[in-house]
Scaffold this motif. Structure first.
Motif, PDB file in Angstrom:
ATOM      1  N   UNK A 105     -16.192   3.711  14.383  1.00 14.70           N
ATOM      2  CA  UNK A 105     -16.633   2.549  15.027  1.00 14.70           C
ATOM      3  C   UNK A 105     -17.627   2.576  16.167  1.00 14.70           C
ATOM      4  N   UNK A 106     -16.887   3.732  17.113  1.00 15.30           N
ATOM      5  CA  UNK A 106     -17.820   3.795  18.258  1.00 15.30           C
ATOM      6  C   UNK A 106     -19.209   4.430  17.885  1.00 15.30           C
ATOM      7  N   UNK A 107     -19.079   5.355  17.169  1.00 14.26           N
ATOM      8  CA  UNK A 107     -20.401   6.036  16.542  1.00 14.26           C
ATOM      9  C   UNK A 107     -21.515   5.131  15.919  1.00 14.26           C
ATOM     10  N   UNK A 108     -20.728   4.208  15.182  1.00 14.25           N
ATOM     11  CA  UNK A 108     -21.699   3.311  14.513  1.00 14.25           C
ATOM     12  C   UNK A 108     -22.327   2.454  15.553  1.00 14.25           C
ATOM     13  N   UNK A 109     -21.579   1.958  16.285  1.00 11.82           N
ATOM     14  CA  UNK A 109     -21.793   0.883  17.386  1.00 11.82           C
ATOM     15  C   UNK A 109     -23.094   1.398  18.231  1.00 11.82           C
ATOM     16  N   UNK A 110     -22.934   2.952  18.509  1.00 13.99           N
ATOM     17  CA  UNK A 110     -23.842   3.372  19.279  1.00 13.99           C
ATOM     18  C   UNK A 110     -25.051   4.015  18.842  1.00 13.99           C
ATOM     19  N   UNK A 111     -24.938   4.026  17.273  1.00 15.63           N
ATOM     20  CA  UNK A 111     -26.262   4.646  16.379  1.00 15.63           C
ATOM     21  C   UNK A 111     -26.041   6.142  16.645  1.00 15.63           C
ATOM     22  N   UNK A 112     -24.837   6.629  16.711  1.00 13.16           N
ATOM     23  CA  UNK A 112     -24.816   8.097  16.904  1.00 13.16           C
ATOM     24  C   UNK A 112     -24.242   8.716  15.769  1.00 13.16           C
ATOM     25  N   UNK A 113     -24.843  10.178  15.518  1.00 16.88           N
ATOM     26  CA  UNK A 113     -24.119  10.989  14.348  1.00 16.88           C
ATOM     27  C   UNK A 113     -23.963  12.514  15.165  1.00 16.88           C
ATOM     28  N   UNK A 114     -22.908  12.568  15.500  1.00 14.53           N
ATOM     29  CA  UNK A 114     -22.312  13.912  15.951  1.00 14.53           C
ATOM     30  C   UNK A 114     -22.504  15.149  15.161  1.00 14.53           C
ATOM     31  N   UNK A 115     -23.236  16.165  15.509  1.00 13.02           N
ATOM     32  CA  UNK A 115     -23.413  17.334  14.545  1.00 13.02           C
ATOM     33  C   UNK A 115     -22.099  18.131  14.917  1.00 13.02           C
ATOM     34  N   UNK A 116     -21.660  18.563  14.142  1.00 15.39           N
ATOM     35  CA  UNK A 116     -20.243  19.662  14.175  1.00 15.39           C
ATOM     36  C   UNK A 116     -20.603  21.079  13.620  1.00 15.39           C
ATOM     37  N   UNK A 117     -20.505  21.931  14.218  1.00 15.50           N
ATOM     38  CA  UNK A 117     -20.421  23.399  13.743  1.00 15.50           C
ATOM     39  C   UNK A 117     -18.904  24.000  13.440  1.00 15.50           C
ATOM     40  N   UNK A 118     -18.666  24.609  12.394  1.00 14.68           N
ATOM     41  CA  UNK A 118     -17.312  24.898  12.201  1.00 14.68           C
ATOM     42  C   UNK A 118     -17.075  26.453  12.144  1.00 14.68           C
ATOM     43  N   UNK A 119     -16.234  26.950  12.785  1.00 19.21           N
ATOM     44  CA  UNK A 119     -15.998  28.448  12.768  1.00 19.21           C
ATOM     45  C   UNK A 119     -14.436  28.716  12.547  1.00 19.21           C
ATOM     46  N   UNK A 120     -13.975  29.488  11.458  1.00 23.04           N
ATOM     47  CA  UNK A 120     -12.494  29.891  11.448  1.00 23.04           C
ATOM     48  C   UNK A 120     -12.106  31.304  11.884  1.00 23.04           C
ATOM     49  N   UNK A 121     -10.751  31.507  12.249  1.00 16.27           N
ATOM     50  CA  UNK A 121     -10.345  32.770  12.547  1.00 16.27           C
ATOM     51  C   UNK A 121     -10.389  33.529  11.430  1.00 16.27           C
ATOM     52  N   UNK A 122     -10.136  34.798  11.630  1.00 21.08           N
ATOM     53  CA  UNK A 122     -10.454  35.814  10.461  1.00 21.08           C
ATOM     54  C   UNK A 122      -9.265  35.627   9.504  1.00 21.08           C
ATOM     55  N   UNK A 123      -9.391  36.244   8.333  1.00 24.88           N
ATOM     56  CA  UNK A 123      -8.664  36.180   7.295  1.00 24.88           C
ATOM     57  C   UNK A 123      -9.157  34.918   6.379  1.00 24.88           C
ATOM     58  N   UNK A 124      -8.294  34.182   5.708  1.00 32.00           N
ATOM     59  CA  UNK A 124      -8.746  33.412   4.440  1.00 32.00           C
ATOM     60  C   UNK A 124      -9.432  32.216   4.754  1.00 32.00           C
TER      61      UNK A 124
END
Length: 349
Positions: A105-124
């Protein structure tokens, strides 16, 4: 399991026995209630389809890949397949969806689209299927990013949030009270902390989804953060209960952190550390034997004494491990449901 074609003769024999031994009226009652819920969910999807809801999400509470919830979830996904993710989603998890919706709701109201980069710890890593979930963690993360109106990006260059996911190496997480959750750094936590440090040094807003253990923090990782002064450099942290709980907190909080005051952000971090690291991963295991000394009605008759003991342990923990935030000692814990499973952090009056 039968529906997906994976039933062996041995399991079929067990199934036949279970069908015979469970009273038919009990099974009919259970299936009837589930079917009523299933049909209600279809009607809600219809309401998203006809525009009654601008956006509608369905969450799947504590479950597993072989469960009635998962089977119904597959059928409901198929039923709503004509609706794109901006109008309807069917996701693993439930308790955290309120946070996702508020952030959307917050992002829609402010017309924002946050970009998220995802990284995992080692292993599976991204292929982990967490306890109490019915799909690989990668799919849940992608769903949650979409749910807040965000977008997953393949590189951190333009990311508003670098999400670091502390998955267990083998993909099989233990309860945070397990003896393996030692209060000291190890080689894996040191390497992961070094990676996080590199993002922070580049000025990246970084959040931690600590899902190596369920129902609490990874002690070794938090100790690595403490030793390197990272605890309050983070934008967000979560290690509570299930993996979906943690993800559904850290993604909203992490994307909103840059808009918060430093004090506000650090307050939220402190609550998480006192809850997940101090209490869930450590103090709860100490309080159990103490509460047991009061007998079977311990919480009914001795709640104040148990809470006092827990608060004392919490404040000692804060003095030793959260000295970067001196106000951390000014909180105490209460047990709102008169049990040890969860606690509430409140300010000392």
């Amino acid at each position: 399991k039968a529906e997906t074609g994976k039933l062996t003769a041995e399991v079929q024999k067990q199934l036949d026995y279970d069908k015979w031994i469970i009273p038919q009226d009990v099974m009919s009652d259970w299936l009837g209630r589930r079917n009523k819920n299933f049909e209600a969910n279809k009607l809600l999807i219809d309401m998203a389809r006809d525009g009654t809801f601008r956006y509608f999400t369905l969450g799947r509470d504590d479950n597993s890949p072989l469960s009635q919830t998962h089977m119904e979830g597959r059928k409901l996904k198929e039923y709503g397949r004509d609706l794109d993710f901006t109008r309807h989603q069917n996701m693993s998890g439930i308790d955290e969806i309120g946070l996702l919706l508020l952030t959307k709701a917050h992002n829609d109201y402010r017309f924002e689209m946050p970009f998220v980069y995802v990284e995992y710890n080692t292993g599976i890593g991204k292929d982990m299927i967490p306890a109490f979930a019915d799909e690989k963690i990668y799919f849940t993360i992608e769903d949650y990013i979409k749910a807040i109106g965000g977008f997953s990006v393949p590189t951190p260059k333009r990311a508003d949030l670098v999400l670091m996911v502390n998955t267990p190496e083998t993909g099989r997480g233990n309860y945070s009270g397990d003896s393996s959750n030692e209060m000291r750094e190890n080689s894996r936590s040191i390497k992961f902390a070094a990676r996080i440090t590199s993002w922070l040094n580049e000025g990246k807003n970084t959040g931690i989804a600590d899902v190596a253990y369920y129902n609490g923090s990874d002690n070794s990782l938090c100790m690595a953060f403490r030793e390197r002064g990272l605890l309050y450099r983070l934008g967000a942290y979560a290690g509570w209960n299930t993996a979906t709980n943690s993800l559904g907190y850290v993604i909203p909080q992490g994307t909103l952190a840059p808009m918060m005051s430093i004090d506000g952000k650090n307050f939220l971090l402190t609550i998480r550390y006192l809850d997940e690291w101090a209490y869930e991963a450590n103090i709860r295991q100490m309080l159990g034997p103490y509460a047991a000394t009061f007998g079977p009605d311990a919480f009914k008759n001795n709640l104040a004494e148990i809470e006092l003991r827990g608060s004392d342990l919490q404040q000692r923990f804060a003095r030793e491990h959260l000295s970067e935030y001196p106000d951390a000692v000014n909180y105490r814990m209460v047990l709102p449901w008169q049990r040890l499973f969860e606690n509430k952090i409140i300010a000392v009056k």
